[in-house]
Scaffold this active site. Structure first.
Site, mmCIF file in Angstrom:
data_model
loop_
_atom_site.group_PDB
_atom_site.id
_atom_site.type_symbol
_atom_site.label_atom_id
_atom_site.label_comp_id
_atom_site.label_asym_id
_atom_site.label_seq_id
_atom_site.Cartn_x
_atom_site.Cartn_y
_atom_site.Cartn_z
ATOM 1 N N GLY A 45 -3.696 -65.697 -63.813
ATOM 2 C CA GLY A 45 -2.567 -65.557 -62.902
ATOM 3 C C GLY A 45 -2.463 -64.132 -62.415
ATOM 4 N N GLN A 50 1.270 -56.700 -58.970
ATOM 5 C CA GLN A 50 0.097 -56.263 -59.733
ATOM 6 C C GLN A 50 -1.015 -55.723 -58.843
ATOM 7 O OE1 GLN A 50 0.017 -60.118 -62.178
ATOM 8 N NE2 GLN A 50 -0.593 -58.579 -63.673
ATOM 9 N N CYS A 98 -1.625 -59.836 -70.283
ATOM 10 C CA CYS A 98 -1.316 -59.556 -68.871
ATOM 11 C C CYS A 98 -2.343 -58.563 -68.354
ATOM 12 C CB CYS A 98 0.091 -58.965 -68.781
ATOM 13 S SG CYS A 98 0.609 -58.534 -67.109
ATOM 14 N N LEU A 99 -2.864 -58.788 -67.155
ATOM 15 C CA LEU A 99 -3.852 -57.870 -66.581
ATOM 16 C C LEU A 99 -3.270 -56.465 -66.409
ATOM 17 C CD1 LEU A 99 -5.536 -60.145 -63.865
ATOM 18 C CD2 LEU A 99 -6.422 -59.534 -66.131
ATOM 19 N N HIS A 140 5.560 -66.583 -66.618
ATOM 20 C CA HIS A 140 5.046 -65.215 -66.762
ATOM 21 C C HIS A 140 4.847 -64.577 -65.377
ATOM 22 C CE1 HIS A 140 2.207 -62.131 -68.663
ATOM 23 N NE2 HIS A 140 2.019 -61.986 -67.355
ATOM 24 N N GLU A 141 4.173 -65.302 -64.480
ATOM 25 C CA GLU A 141 3.902 -64.756 -63.140
ATOM 26 C C GLU A 141 5.194 -64.596 -62.348
ATOM 27 O OE1 GLU A 141 1.157 -63.442 -62.682
ATOM 28 O OE2 GLU A 141 0.250 -64.370 -64.430
ATOM 29 N N HIS A 144 7.081 -61.430 -62.928
ATOM 30 C CA HIS A 144 6.566 -60.244 -62.225
ATOM 31 C C HIS A 144 7.271 -60.051 -60.875
ATOM 32 C CE1 HIS A 144 3.323 -58.718 -64.685
ATOM 33 N NE2 HIS A 144 2.719 -59.893 -64.770
HETATM 34 ZN ZN LIG Z 1 1.278 -60.442 -66.131
#
Ligand SMILES: [Zn+2]
Length: 185
Positions: A45, A50, A98-99, A140-141, A144
């Site tokens: 995701g 991000q 998470c990236l 989660h996404e 953000h």
């Molecule tokens: Zn994340």
């Protein structure tokens, strides 16, 4: 085009995103770039903050998990102007990564079921219910887009323990297989 991925400590990850205008002609390109950036980083995701953009969109591709869970085999979607309108069911604990917080995984409590309204990249409207792992990834996404990161859910004690690692990430003292944009550089 592959974007640099923003990491913990970057103010852009703490801001609230704004809805995308239906006349925005760059949406298809943006969604493609987000998938490309996410795949390059081997993520499932990715949300616009991000890659440094305050647009209300995230992408999810769960097809790599299709071997274990056949229902996810074709799950590759963009969520444009999404709004979670219901959360229900038991709260479930599971570890997340998470990236934008490379190298760190922690348990997070999330609702097991959500109802979400959104558009795809062609402005087709959806109103859907998701459960299980998919509901977790979407929450989660979605967070953000409102400036929330998964470590925010950790206990005060855990947060203190993570402080050093998070500071290292902010300073770039972390190794990743993808290129990151440092908060101060
Ligand atoms: Zn994340």
């Amino acid at each position: 085009m592959i974007y640099l991925i923003t990491v913990y400590g970057d103010p852009v990850l703490r801001k609230i995103t704004t809805d995308i205008d239906q006349n925005d002609e760059g949406l298809n390109v943006l969604v493609n770039d987000m998938f490309e950036t996410m795949h390059n980083a081997e993520g499932v995701g990715l949300a616009a903050p991000q890659i440094g953009l305050l647009s209300r969109v995230f992408v999810v591709d769960l097809s790599p998990l299709g071997d274990e869970e056949p229902l996810l085999k074709d799950f590759k979607k963009a969520f444009v102007n999404p709004y979670i309108i219901e959360k229900e069911g038991d709260k479930v604990l599971m570890d997340e990564g998470c990236l934008s917080i490379p190298g760190l995984r922690e348990d997070v409590l999330r609702f097991s079921t959500i109802r979400i309204k959104y558009f795809d990249e062609n402005w087709k409207a959806y109103d859907e219910v998701y459960t299980g792992f998919t509901a977790r990834v979407l929450q989660h996404e979605y967070d953000h887009l409102d400036g929330i990161m998964f470590v925010d859910y950790c206990s005060p004690l855990k947060k203190r323990l993570l402080k050093g690692k998070l500071l290292d990430i902010t300073k770039g003292n972390v190794s990743t297989s993808y290129r990151i944009k440092l908060p101060r550089g």
